[in-house]
Write a protein that holds these residues in place. Sequence first.
Motif, PDB file in Angstrom:
ATOM      1  N   SER A 144      -8.370 -38.906  25.796  1.00  0.00           N
ATOM      2  CA  SER A 144      -9.100 -37.954  24.963  1.00  0.00           C
ATOM      3  C   SER A 144      -8.166 -36.899  24.395  1.00  0.00           C
ATOM      4  O   SER A 144      -8.337 -36.463  23.260  1.00  0.00           O
ATOM      5  N   THR A 145      -7.158 -36.496  25.170  1.00  0.00           N
ATOM      6  CA  THR A 145      -6.172 -35.539  24.665  1.00  0.00           C
ATOM      7  C   THR A 145      -5.412 -36.113  23.483  1.00  0.00           C
ATOM      8  O   THR A 145      -5.159 -35.413  22.494  1.00  0.00           O
ATOM      9  N   VAL A 146      -5.059 -37.389  23.566  1.00  0.00           N
ATOM     10  CA  VAL A 146      -4.354 -38.042  22.458  1.00  0.00           C
ATOM     11  C   VAL A 146      -5.240 -38.084  21.219  1.00  0.00           C
ATOM     12  O   VAL A 146      -4.773 -37.796  20.103  1.00  0.00           O
ATOM     13  N   PHE A 147      -6.510 -38.433  21.379  1.00  0.00           N
ATOM     14  CA  PHE A 147      -7.420 -38.486  20.238  1.00  0.00           C
ATOM     15  C   PHE A 147      -7.631 -37.107  19.614  1.00  0.00           C
ATOM     16  O   PHE A 147      -7.652 -36.969  18.391  1.00  0.00           O
ATOM     17  N   PHE A 148      -7.802 -36.089  20.462  1.00  0.00           N
ATOM     18  CA  PHE A 148      -7.983 -34.731  19.933  1.00  0.00           C
ATOM     19  C   PHE A 148      -6.730 -34.251  19.215  1.00  0.00           C
ATOM     20  O   PHE A 148      -6.810 -33.605  18.164  1.00  0.00           O
ATOM     21  N   ALA A 149      -5.556 -34.562  19.752  1.00  0.00           N
ATOM     22  CA  ALA A 149      -4.304 -34.161  19.101  1.00  0.00           C
ATOM     23  C   ALA A 149      -4.143 -34.880  17.763  1.00  0.00           C
ATOM     24  O   ALA A 149      -3.739 -34.266  16.766  1.00  0.00           O
ATOM     25  N   ALA A 150      -4.467 -36.162  17.732  1.00  0.00           N
ATOM     26  CA  ALA A 150      -4.357 -36.913  16.484  1.00  0.00           C
ATOM     27  C   ALA A 150      -5.326 -36.378  15.434  1.00  0.00           C
ATOM     28  O   ALA A 150      -4.964 -36.257  14.257  1.00  0.00           O
ATOM     29  N   SER A 151      -6.538 -36.040  15.838  1.00  0.00           N
ATOM     30  CA  SER A 151      -7.487 -35.506  14.868  1.00  0.00           C
ATOM     31  C   SER A 151      -7.040 -34.136  14.368  1.00  0.00           C
ATOM     32  O   SER A 151      -7.209 -33.823  13.189  1.00  0.00           O
ATOM     33  N   ALA A 152      -6.441 -33.325  15.225  1.00  0.00           N
ATOM     34  CA  ALA A 152      -5.936 -32.023  14.788  1.00  0.00           C
ATOM     35  C   ALA A 152      -4.770 -32.179  13.814  1.00  0.00           C
ATOM     36  O   ALA A 152      -4.686 -31.468  12.812  1.00  0.00           O
ATOM     37  N   ILE A 153      -3.881 -33.124  14.101  1.00  0.00           N
ATOM     38  CA  ILE A 153      -2.731 -33.349  13.215  1.00  0.00           C
ATOM     39  C   ILE A 153      -3.197 -33.849  11.855  1.00  0.00           C
ATOM     40  O   ILE A 153      -2.758 -33.358  10.816  1.00  0.00           O
ATOM     41  N   PHE A 154      -4.089 -34.852  11.842  1.00  0.00           N
ATOM     42  CA  PHE A 154      -4.572 -35.379  10.566  1.00  0.00           C
ATOM     43  C   PHE A 154      -5.379 -34.339   9.800  1.00  0.00           C
ATOM     44  O   PHE A 154      -5.327 -34.286   8.578  1.00  0.00           O
ATOM     45  N   SER A 155      -6.132 -33.514  10.511  1.00  0.00           N
ATOM     46  CA  SER A 155      -6.896 -32.463   9.854  1.00  0.00           C
ATOM     47  C   SER A 155      -5.969 -31.447   9.194  1.00  0.00           C
ATOM     48  O   SER A 155      -6.204 -31.018   8.060  1.00  0.00           O
ATOM     49  N   THR A 156      -4.914 -31.075   9.883  1.00  0.00           N
ATOM     50  CA  THR A 156      -3.943 -30.131   9.324  1.00  0.00           C
ATOM     51  C   THR A 156      -3.226 -30.730   8.125  1.00  0.00           C
ATOM     52  O   THR A 156      -3.032 -30.053   7.110  1.00  0.00           O
ATOM     53  N   MET A 157      -2.859 -32.009   8.232  1.00  0.00           N
ATOM     54  CA  MET A 157      -2.189 -32.664   7.111  1.00  0.00           C
ATOM     55  C   MET A 157      -3.114 -32.762   5.910  1.00  0.00           C
ATOM     56  O   MET A 157      -2.685 -32.589   4.769  1.00  0.00           O
ATOM     57  N   ALA A 158      -4.390 -33.031   6.132  1.00  0.00           N
ATOM     58  CA  ALA A 158      -5.351 -33.142   5.040  1.00  0.00           C
ATOM     59  C   ALA A 158      -5.537 -31.795   4.367  1.00  0.00           C
ATOM     60  O   ALA A 158      -5.632 -31.717   3.133  1.00  0.00           O
ATOM     61  N   ASN A 159      -5.594 -30.717   5.145  1.00  0.00           N
ATOM     62  CA  ASN A 159      -5.762 -29.402   4.575  1.00  0.00           C
ATOM     63  C   ASN A 159      -4.524 -28.966   3.790  1.00  0.00           C
ATOM     64  O   ASN A 159      -4.631 -28.344   2.738  1.00  0.00           O
ATOM     65  N   LYS A 160      -3.331 -29.282   4.291  1.00  0.00           N
ATOM     66  CA  LYS A 160      -2.100 -28.934   3.578  1.00  0.00           C
ATOM     67  C   LYS A 160      -2.003 -29.683   2.253  1.00  0.00           C
ATOM     68  O   LYS A 160      -1.593 -29.115   1.252  1.00  0.00           O
ATOM     69  N   ALA A 161      -2.376 -30.952   2.258  1.00  0.00           N
ATOM     70  CA  ALA A 161      -2.329 -31.714   1.020  1.00  0.00           C
ATOM     71  C   ALA A 161      -3.313 -31.173   0.017  1.00  0.00           C
ATOM     72  O   ALA A 161      -3.057 -31.165  -1.184  1.00  0.00           O
TER      73      ALA A 161
END
Length: 50
Positions: A29-46
Amino acid sequence: MNNLSKDLLIGSLFISGLLSFFSGLFVISTVFFAASAIFSTMANKAHING
């Protein structure tokens, strides 16, 4: 990637994290939450960069 596919990816990672957290798989679950946070940040930056 368009906005719908990014939202689906982030949402599915978050839901998977919740389900694995409820089932007791805390490392996964930690891996999934970290991946969703990373992708969310990348989506917002783009989105901010244009």
